[in-house]
Scaffold this motif. Structure first.
Motif, mmCIF file in Angstrom:
data_model
loop_
_atom_site.group_PDB
_atom_site.id
_atom_site.type_symbol
_atom_site.label_atom_id
_atom_site.label_comp_id
_atom_site.label_asym_id
_atom_site.label_seq_id
_atom_site.Cartn_x
_atom_site.Cartn_y
_atom_site.Cartn_z
ATOM 1 N N ALA A 35 13.101 -14.638 12.956
ATOM 2 C CA ALA A 35 13.767 -15.757 12.296
ATOM 3 C C ALA A 35 14.828 -15.265 11.320
ATOM 4 N N ALA A 36 14.502 -14.220 10.562
ATOM 5 C CA ALA A 36 15.478 -13.683 9.606
ATOM 6 C C ALA A 36 16.703 -13.143 10.326
ATOM 7 N N LEU A 37 16.480 -12.445 11.444
ATOM 8 C CA LEU A 37 17.590 -11.843 12.179
ATOM 9 C C LEU A 37 18.450 -12.879 12.894
ATOM 10 N N GLY A 38 17.935 -14.087 13.042
ATOM 11 C CA GLY A 38 18.735 -15.142 13.646
ATOM 12 C C GLY A 38 19.862 -15.625 12.745
ATOM 13 N N ASN A 39 19.793 -15.263 11.465
ATOM 14 C CA ASN A 39 20.855 -15.619 10.534
ATOM 15 C C ASN A 39 22.013 -14.638 10.661
ATOM 16 N N LYS A 40 23.196 -15.090 10.283
ATOM 17 C CA LYS A 40 24.390 -14.261 10.445
ATOM 18 C C LYS A 40 24.328 -13.013 9.569
ATOM 19 N N ASN A 41 24.796 -11.922 10.123
ATOM 20 C CA ASN A 41 25.025 -10.683 9.375
ATOM 21 C C ASN A 41 23.788 -10.129 8.685
ATOM 22 N N ILE A 42 22.607 -10.307 9.293
ATOM 23 C CA ILE A 42 21.369 -9.712 8.800
ATOM 24 C C ILE A 42 20.953 -8.629 9.786
ATOM 25 N N TYR A 43 20.680 -7.423 9.279
ATOM 26 C CA TYR A 43 20.354 -6.294 10.142
ATOM 27 C C TYR A 43 19.019 -5.673 9.727
ATOM 28 N N LEU A 44 18.151 -5.441 10.711
ATOM 29 C CA LEU A 44 16.862 -4.801 10.467
ATOM 30 C C LEU A 44 17.045 -3.295 10.410
ATOM 31 N N VAL A 45 16.458 -2.666 9.399
ATOM 32 C CA VAL A 45 16.565 -1.214 9.243
ATOM 33 C C VAL A 45 15.178 -0.608 9.040
ATOM 34 N N GLU A 46 15.073 0.663 9.336
ATOM 35 C CA GLU A 46 13.845 1.385 9.050
ATOM 36 C C GLU A 46 13.726 1.609 7.541
ATOM 37 N N ARG A 47 12.499 1.733 7.077
ATOM 38 C CA ARG A 47 12.228 1.978 5.654
ATOM 39 C C ARG A 47 12.987 3.226 5.194
ATOM 40 N N GLY A 48 13.764 3.079 4.121
ATOM 41 C CA GLY A 48 14.496 4.206 3.559
ATOM 42 C C GLY A 48 15.889 4.402 4.106
ATOM 43 N N THR A 49 16.339 3.506 4.979
ATOM 44 C CA THR A 49 17.677 3.640 5.562
ATOM 45 C C THR A 49 18.745 3.178 4.575
ATOM 46 N N PRO A 50 19.806 3.956 4.368
ATOM 47 C CA PRO A 50 20.907 3.504 3.496
ATOM 48 C C PRO A 50 21.583 2.266 4.072
ATOM 49 N N ALA A 51 22.284 1.548 3.211
ATOM 50 C CA ALA A 51 22.968 0.322 3.623
ATOM 51 C C ALA A 51 24.317 0.657 4.243
ATOM 52 N N ASN A 52 24.272 1.309 5.394
ATOM 53 C CA ASN A 52 25.502 1.669 6.107
ATOM 54 C C ASN A 52 25.907 0.522 7.026
ATOM 55 N N ILE A 53 26.410 -0.539 6.430
ATOM 56 C CA ILE A 53 26.797 -1.733 7.173
ATOM 57 C C ILE A 53 28.173 -2.180 6.704
ATOM 58 N N ILE A 54 28.809 -3.017 7.521
ATOM 59 C CA ILE A 54 30.099 -3.579 7.122
ATOM 60 C C ILE A 54 29.864 -4.507 5.930
ATOM 61 N N PRO A 55 30.611 -4.342 4.853
ATOM 62 C CA PRO A 55 30.438 -5.231 3.692
ATOM 63 C C PRO A 55 30.537 -6.698 4.094
ATOM 64 N N GLY A 56 29.722 -7.500 3.432
ATOM 65 C CA GLY A 56 29.580 -8.903 3.815
ATOM 66 C C GLY A 56 28.328 -9.134 4.623
ATOM 67 N N SER A 57 27.551 -8.054 4.822
ATOM 68 C CA SER A 57 26.296 -8.129 5.565
ATOM 69 C C SER A 57 25.133 -7.820 4.620
ATOM 70 N N ALA A 58 23.925 -7.961 5.118
ATOM 71 C CA ALA A 58 22.724 -7.626 4.351
ATOM 72 C C ALA A 58 21.724 -6.973 5.284
ATOM 73 N N ILE A 59 20.865 -6.139 4.716
ATOM 74 C CA ILE A 59 19.853 -5.455 5.524
ATOM 75 C C ILE A 59 18.453 -5.944 5.146
ATOM 76 N N LEU A 60 17.542 -5.736 6.075
ATOM 77 C CA LEU A 60 16.168 -6.217 5.962
ATOM 78 C C LEU A 60 15.216 -5.096 6.352
ATOM 79 N N SER A 61 14.201 -4.857 5.535
ATOM 80 C CA SER A 61 13.107 -3.972 5.923
ATOM 81 C C SER A 61 11.827 -4.792 6.012
ATOM 82 N N ALA A 62 10.897 -4.339 6.848
ATOM 83 C CA ALA A 62 9.649 -5.073 7.057
ATOM 84 C C ALA A 62 8.500 -4.079 7.126
ATOM 85 N N THR A 63 7.493 -4.286 6.287
ATOM 86 C CA THR A 63 6.346 -3.387 6.292
ATOM 87 C C THR A 63 5.055 -4.190 6.337
#
Length: 241
Positions: free
Chosen positions: A191-219
């Motif tokens: 559901a979270a990834l269905g929103n625009k510009n949300i990217y799932l990352v592994e725990r500890g991953t830097p925010a290497n994304i195009i600005p204007g986006s957001a990252i998500l971790s899940a544990t």
């Protein structure tokens, strides 16, 4: 009993969390156990944000929350979000993120924690977090899920107030049966990834994304252990040919 999570940017940059900061926080987690927490862990590391989570008795909620803030403050490379906390809602600034969910007393506590990291406070991140909450609400074997993200000043028990400028939300869900952890967490992540510009990352991953986006971790926080759900979620969602 409750599952609680407090997230903060206390890094010295806007993209990643240093190895030394991670190690120093983890070395201090014993202090939460000494204060009475049943379990405590550095559950999420999302870009430059860290989340400390714990299972606590209701009577110790404020004590453990303050203990988490003390660990963040003591180990901060930059006071960052901790500096936004205030005893007065009128003077509160951009501060730490907070979420809690109830655990049934006769169940062994299992929790799923989602944490988001924005670069420039992208406003859609609250909608993404709320989508995850909506997806899990009402699902079989969900005990409880944290409150929806609102654009308002928030009081954190035992800590103080943070303003509506707080921009890296956390979602905590408590789950009653181990088999349901994958079902509920997958619904939340999807559901979270269905929103625009949300990217799932592994725990500890830097925010290497195009600005204007957001990252998500899940544990998953189970029996005191941390499982990075991004890895199995990625494997399970590969298209078979």
């Amino acid at each position: 009993m409750k599952a609680i999570a407090i997230g903060a940017d206390v890094s010295n940059n806007d993209v990643s969390t240093s190895k030394s900061l991670i190690e120093n926080i983890e070395k201090d987690l014993y202090k939460l156990i000494d204060l009475g927490a049943r379990n405590a862990a550095l559950t999420n590391i999302t870009g430059d944000d860290v989340v400390i989570s714990a299972f606590v008795e209701d009577s110790l909620l404020e004590t453990i929350n303050q203990g988490i803030i003390n660990i963040l403050r003591d180990n901060a490379e930059d006071i960052g979000d901790v500096g936004g906390i205030s005893d007065n809602p009128k003077t509160a600034g951009e501060g730490v993120s907070y979420a809690e969910a109830v655990i049934q007393q006769d169940r062994y506590p299992d929790a799923v924690i989602l944490a988001f990291d924005t670069y420039g406070g992208e406003p859609f991140v609250g909608d993404a977090a709320n989508s995850a909450i909506d997806a899990a609400t009402g699902m079989k074997n969900l005990t409880d899920i944290s409150n929806k993200i609102k654009d308002e000043t928030k009081k954190i028990p035992g800590v103080g107030y943070v303003s509506n400028e707080t921009d890296d939300p956390i979602v905590v869900a408590t789950i009653e049966e181990i088999e349901s952890v994958g079902i509920i967490s997958s619904a939340m992540i999807g559901a979270a990834l269905g929103n625009k510009n949300i990217y799932l990352v592994e725990r500890g991953t830097p925010a290497n994304i195009i600005p204007g986006s957001a990252i998500l971790s899940a544990t998953a926080f189970m029996n005191g252990n941390i499982i990075d759900l991004a890895i199995p979620f990625h494997q399970r969602t590969k298209i078979l040919r």
